[in-house]
Design an enzyme around this catalytic site. Structure first.
Site, PDB file in Angstrom:
ATOM      1  CE  LYS A   1      -6.501  -1.160   2.208  1.00  0.00           C
ATOM      2  NZ  LYS A   1      -6.256  -0.708   0.820  1.00  0.00           N
TER       3      LYS A   1
ATOM      4  CD  GLU B   1      -5.323  -0.943  -4.515  1.00  0.00           C
ATOM      5  OE1 GLU B   1      -5.360  -0.872  -5.764  1.00  0.00           O
ATOM      6  OE2 GLU B   1      -5.159   0.047  -3.781  1.00  0.00           O
TER       7      GLU B   1
ATOM      8  CG  ASP C   1      -1.766   2.580  -1.500  1.00  0.00           C
ATOM      9  OD1 ASP C   1      -2.926   2.937  -1.229  1.00  0.00           O
ATOM     10  OD2 ASP C   1      -1.488   1.810  -2.442  1.00  0.00           O
ATOM     11  CB  SER C   2      -4.731   7.270   0.900  1.00  0.00           C
ATOM     12  OG  SER C   2      -4.691   6.795   2.234  1.00  0.00           O
TER      13      SER C   2
ATOM     14  CG  ASP D   1      -3.021   0.057   1.454  1.00  0.00           C
ATOM     15  OD1 ASP D   1      -3.734  -0.944   1.631  1.00  0.00           O
ATOM     16  OD2 ASP D   1      -3.467   1.154   1.073  1.00  0.00           O
TER      17      ASP D   1
ATOM     18  CD  GLU E   1     -11.496   3.427  -2.634  1.00  0.00           C
ATOM     19  OE1 GLU E   1     -10.615   2.704  -2.142  1.00  0.00           O
ATOM     20  OE2 GLU E   1     -11.295   4.612  -2.980  1.00  0.00           O
TER      21      GLU E   1
HETATM   22  O1  KIV Z   1      -5.146   3.861   0.767  1.00  0.00           O
HETATM   23  C1  KIV Z   1      -6.096   3.931   1.572  1.00  0.00           C
HETATM   24  O2  KIV Z   1      -6.147   4.800   2.436  1.00  0.00           O
HETATM   25  C2  KIV Z   1      -7.142   2.930   1.462  1.00  0.00           C
HETATM   26  C3  KIV Z   1      -8.370   3.063   2.301  1.00  0.00           C
HETATM   27  C4  KIV Z   1      -9.022   4.350   2.280  1.00  0.00           C
HETATM   28  C5  KIV Z   1      -9.355   1.987   2.006  1.00  0.00           C
HETATM   29  O3  KIV Z   1      -7.012   2.013   0.716  1.00  0.00           O
END
Ligand code: KIV
Length: 268
Positions: A114, A116, A45-46, A84, A183
């Protein structure tokens, strides 16, 4: 070409073969990463920051996550795709998590979802895993909690906080998580967790001793216009193409020459 599965990654952990992982959000980059030998492509989610220009990952929606995962899935033949679950798409309860994880897999083409959070998410992780959804946990600096954490800061430097992250890691593994992202945590803590768990750990700012490494693609290509984190490295430096930079990253992860001491953190 044999596709990478969770069993492949477990075997890589067993044989201490480092796992190379990068983020991607579109077809062309996903295809390039796959050709360059990246084992795991993360649709993080970056994307809210590096693709959309937001200040955080919080505005990302399920529609965004499904759209970008679908684009990536079309480009990947070998790598495992981890996507994510966006902010507030899984925190309400396990049923909400199941519905959205299912959409990310069936409509997006994700292989693993994924999420959190630590021990409080363990019941949700178990609920997903028991229903056939592979889960990757994410501990330490969890960007969806940036406002609660008071910024993008290293986590687990003090002993009590480190102990908390260690307990969270065990809770996620016991709940059936297949992978764990660590992280921005001290290298010693990441090494301990990696030793204690039988699932692979993927580090980002977590030292050299995790089972794999991940970076945000735009950071490692030096094209994100805002400051990149200390734990990242610009792999375009000294190379003449994007493909060469990605191949250099994979080689550096596989030979454990990245991350270096300058990209790592230590306990207080
Ligand atoms: O959102 C993301 O890109 C991430 C990774 C860099 C671990 O969570």
């Amino acid at each position: 070409m044999k596709p990478v599965t969770i069993s492949t990654l477990r075997e890589m952990k067993r044989t201490q073969t480092p796992i190379a992982c990068l983020t991607a959000y579109d077809y062309s980059f996903a295809s390039l990463l796959d050709r360059c030998g990246v084992d795991l492509v993360m649709v993080g989610d970056s994307l809210g920051m590096v693709m959309q220009g937001n200040d955080s990952t919080l505005p990302v929606t399920m529609a965004d996550a499904i759209y970008h995962t679908r684009c990536v899935a079309r480009g990947v033949q070998r790598a495992l795709i981890v996507s994510d679950l966006p902010f507030m798409s899984y925190q309400r309860n396990a049923e909400q998590a199941l519905a959205n994880a299912g959409r990310l897999m069936s409509r997006g083409g994700a292989h693993v979802v994924k999420l959190e959070g630590g021990a409080p998410m363990a019941d949700t992780v178990r609920f997903l895993v028991e229903r056939g959804i592979p889960v990757c946990g994410h501990l330490g600096l969890t960007p969806q909690s940036v406002h609660q954490l008071g910024g993008y800061k290293v986590q687990g430097r003090e002993q009590a906080a480190a102990e908390g992250i260690r307990t969270d890691a065990l809770a996620l593994a016991q709940a059936g998580a297949s992978l764990l992202v660590l992280e921005a945590v001290p290298a010693e803590l990441a090494a301990t967790i990696t030793r204690e768990l039988d699932i692979p750990t993927i580090g980002i700012g977590a030292g050299t001793d995790t089972d794999g490494q991940v970076l945000v693609l735009q950071d490692m290509l030096g094209i994100y216009p805002r400051p990149s984190p200390k734990f990242s490295r610009n792999f375009m430096t000294g190379t003449d193409s994007i493909e060469a930079a990605i191949r250099a990253y994979v080689a550096a992860v596989k030979s454990r020459t990245f991350p270096g001491p300058e990209h790592s953190f230590h306990a207080a």
